[in-house]
Design an enzyme around this catalytic site. Structure first.
Site, PDB file in Angstrom:
ATOM      1  N   GLU A  96      -1.354  -5.332   8.511  1.00  0.00           N
ATOM      2  CA  GLU A  96      -0.427  -4.671   9.437  1.00  0.00           C
ATOM      3  C   GLU A  96      -0.866  -4.808  10.890  1.00  0.00           C
ATOM      4  O   GLU A  96      -2.027  -5.007  11.177  1.00  0.00           O
ATOM      5  CB  GLU A  96      -0.312  -3.170   9.079  1.00  0.00           C
ATOM      6  CG  GLU A  96       0.370  -2.939   7.755  1.00  0.00           C
ATOM      7  CD  GLU A  96       0.745  -1.477   7.517  1.00  0.00           C
ATOM      8  OE1 GLU A  96       0.571  -0.638   8.421  1.00  0.00           O
ATOM      9  OE2 GLU A  96       1.212  -1.181   6.398  1.00  0.00           O
ATOM     10  N   ASP A 142      -1.108  -6.041  -0.337  1.00  0.00           N
ATOM     11  CA  ASP A 142      -1.448  -5.409   0.936  1.00  0.00           C
ATOM     12  C   ASP A 142      -2.951  -5.160   1.024  1.00  0.00           C
ATOM     13  O   ASP A 142      -3.560  -4.671   0.060  1.00  0.00           O
ATOM     14  CB  ASP A 142      -0.751  -4.037   1.024  1.00  0.00           C
ATOM     15  CG  ASP A 142       0.386  -4.039   2.028  1.00  0.00           C
ATOM     16  OD1 ASP A 142       0.405  -4.897   2.935  1.00  0.00           O
ATOM     17  OD2 ASP A 142       1.269  -3.160   1.895  1.00  0.00           O
ATOM     18  N   LYS A 147      -1.357  -9.305   2.778  1.00  0.00           N
ATOM     19  CA  LYS A 147      -0.594  -8.855   3.951  1.00  0.00           C
ATOM     20  C   LYS A 147      -1.443  -7.873   4.746  1.00  0.00           C
ATOM     21  O   LYS A 147      -2.160  -7.061   4.167  1.00  0.00           O
ATOM     22  CB  LYS A 147       0.714  -8.181   3.519  1.00  0.00           C
ATOM     23  CG  LYS A 147       1.535  -7.659   4.706  1.00  0.00           C
ATOM     24  CD  LYS A 147       2.961  -7.300   4.319  1.00  0.00           C
ATOM     25  CE  LYS A 147       3.136  -5.921   3.735  1.00  0.00           C
ATOM     26  NZ  LYS A 147       2.663  -4.809   4.593  1.00  0.00           N
ATOM     27  N   GLU A 193       9.502  -4.215  10.251  1.00  0.00           N
ATOM     28  CA  GLU A 193       9.906  -2.923   9.669  1.00  0.00           C
ATOM     29  C   GLU A 193      10.428  -1.976  10.749  1.00  0.00           C
ATOM     30  O   GLU A 193       9.753  -1.723  11.767  1.00  0.00           O
ATOM     31  CB  GLU A 193       8.719  -2.267   8.941  1.00  0.00           C
ATOM     32  CG  GLU A 193       9.093  -0.883   8.380  1.00  0.00           C
ATOM     33  CD  GLU A 193       8.122  -0.318   7.361  1.00  0.00           C
ATOM     34  OE1 GLU A 193       7.173  -1.025   6.973  1.00  0.00           O
ATOM     35  OE2 GLU A 193       8.338   0.835   6.949  1.00  0.00           O
ATOM     36  N   ASP A 203       0.839  -1.202   0.000  1.00  0.00           N
ATOM     37  CA  ASP A 203       0.000   0.000   0.000  1.00  0.00           C
ATOM     38  C   ASP A 203       0.873   1.251   0.000  1.00  0.00           C
ATOM     39  O   ASP A 203       0.371   2.366  -0.074  1.00  0.00           O
ATOM     40  CB  ASP A 203      -1.021  -0.005   1.140  1.00  0.00           C
ATOM     41  CG  ASP A 203      -0.367  -0.037   2.506  1.00  0.00           C
ATOM     42  OD1 ASP A 203       0.874  -0.146   2.584  1.00  0.00           O
ATOM     43  OD2 ASP A 203      -1.108   0.045   3.515  1.00  0.00           O
ATOM     44  N   SER A 204       2.207   1.061   0.016  1.00  0.00           N
ATOM     45  CA  SER A 204       3.110   2.185  -0.234  1.00  0.00           C
ATOM     46  C   SER A 204       2.829   2.766  -1.619  1.00  0.00           C
ATOM     47  O   SER A 204       3.173   3.916  -1.896  1.00  0.00           O
ATOM     48  CB  SER A 204       4.575   1.737  -0.140  1.00  0.00           C
ATOM     49  OG  SER A 204       4.785   0.580  -0.930  1.00  0.00           O
TER      50      SER A 204
HETATM   51  O1  KIV Z   1       3.559  -1.115   1.621  1.00  0.00           O
HETATM   52  C1  KIV Z   1       4.739  -1.506   1.583  1.00  0.00           C
HETATM   53  O2  KIV Z   1       5.501  -1.231   0.664  1.00  0.00           O
HETATM   54  C2  KIV Z   1       5.202  -2.335   2.688  1.00  0.00           C
HETATM   55  C3  KIV Z   1       6.665  -2.671   2.736  1.00  0.00           C
HETATM   56  C4  KIV Z   1       7.446  -1.515   3.153  1.00  0.00           C
HETATM   57  C5  KIV Z   1       6.913  -3.857   3.598  1.00  0.00           C
HETATM   58  O3  KIV Z   1       4.437  -2.699   3.531  1.00  0.00           O
END
Ligand code: KIV
Length: 295
Positions: A126, A94, A124, A194, A55-56
């Site tokens: 968090e 994510d 994924k 992280e 989600d970055s």
């Molecule tokens: O969203 C993302 O890119 C991440 C990584 C930094 C692990 O969660």
């Protein structure tokens, strides 16, 4: 018809058992983020083990100020594009902030969309608090592989006091340990650490039976992940302390577009070699036809 590239002979798709085998053998696992077809193809060309549609992408490709703004529909578009470019690597997507926190049922329904509609191999989520652990357990129970994420979890950066390393006090380190062990117990097959102290990672690793992927977590993890745009220098400003830049593509892109703009404005581009020819006789005929139209 699928646009997915075909598997190349001799390269087997990465699976959960093969990731565990990499951990067992001490072979570092390479993960990188990707958000579209070209970034996914670059990841494949480098033969990475895991591709994360993080989600970055909210920030790197959608221009949001943080990851919390991205929606599930947007994450699905990014995941579908990356899926078309990934053929061997294990593809993780994510779950967007707000798409899994409400209930286990909401979490399962969202995770199913990433598998069914976008072709992700896993999702994924968090945080390692009891509610995230419950969501992870529920999604795993629905038959969907889950990656956990502890330490600096950007979706809750405001609650954590900003984008800063976590686990630097004993109490904070205990929370990270509890979260990592809880997610592992819930059935997560892999966990991202992280921005946690390297010493804390080293303390925790002997207790982790699943592959641990680090980003700013030191060298003791089973693998590393970096954000595609960070490692290639496609960004303005300075990145996090844990980023190593392997290229300066933002500079290259800025220079390329600036040169193009200059050449258009000065008449240098397009040159004769960029145009299409036309037979003289056809051109003469066209003029005759045009004259007839005009009269
Ligand atoms: O969203 C993302 O890119 C991440 C990584 C930094 C692990 O969660």
């Amino acid at each position: 018809m699928s646009a997915r590239p075909t598997l190349q002979a001799g390269r087997r798709p990465v699976t959960i058992p093969s990731l565990f085998e990499l951990k067992r053998s001490g072979t570092p696992i390479v993960m990188v983020t990707a958000y579209d077809y070209p970034s996914a193809r670059a990841a494949e060309a480098a033969d990475v083990d895991m591709v994360l549609v993080g989600d970055s992408g909210a920030m790197t490709v959608l221009g949001h100020p943080s990851t919390t703004q991205v929606t599930t529909d947007e994450m699905l578009v990014l995941t579908k594009a990356a899926r078309r470019g990934v053929d061997h690597a294990f593809l993780v997507a994510d779950l967007a902030f707000g798409s899994y926190e409400v209930s286990d049922e909401q979490a399962i329904a969202t995770a199913v969309r990433f598998i069914k509609e976008a072709g992700a191999d896993a999702v994924k989520l968090e945080r390692g608090d009891p509610s995230s652990i419950s969501r992870a357990r529920a999604i795993v129970g629905a038959g969907i592989p889950v990656v956990g994420h502890v330490g600096l979890t950007p979706q809750s950066a405001t609650s954590l006091g900003g984008y800063r390393a976590q686990g630097r006090t004993a109490d904070s380190a205990v929370r990270i340990a509890d979260g990592a062990l809880g997610l592992q117990d819930a059935g997560c097959f892999c966990i991202v650490f992280e921005a946690v102290p390297s010493a804390l990672t080293s303390e925790l690793m002997p207790h982790m039976t699943v592959p641990i992927i680090g980003i700013g977590a030191g060298p003791a993890t089973d693998g590393q992940v970096l954000v595609f745009h960070d490692l290639l220098g496609i960004r303005e400003g300075v990145g996090a302390k844990f980023v190593r830049r392997y290229a300066d593509l933002q500079d290259a892109m800025d220079d390329g577009v600036a040169q193009y703009a200059k050449e258009v404005r000065t008449g240098v581009f397009p040159g004769p070699e960029h145009g299409y020819g036309m037979d003289e006789a056809e051109l003469a005929k066209f003029r005759t036809l045009r004259d007839q139209l005009d009269s």
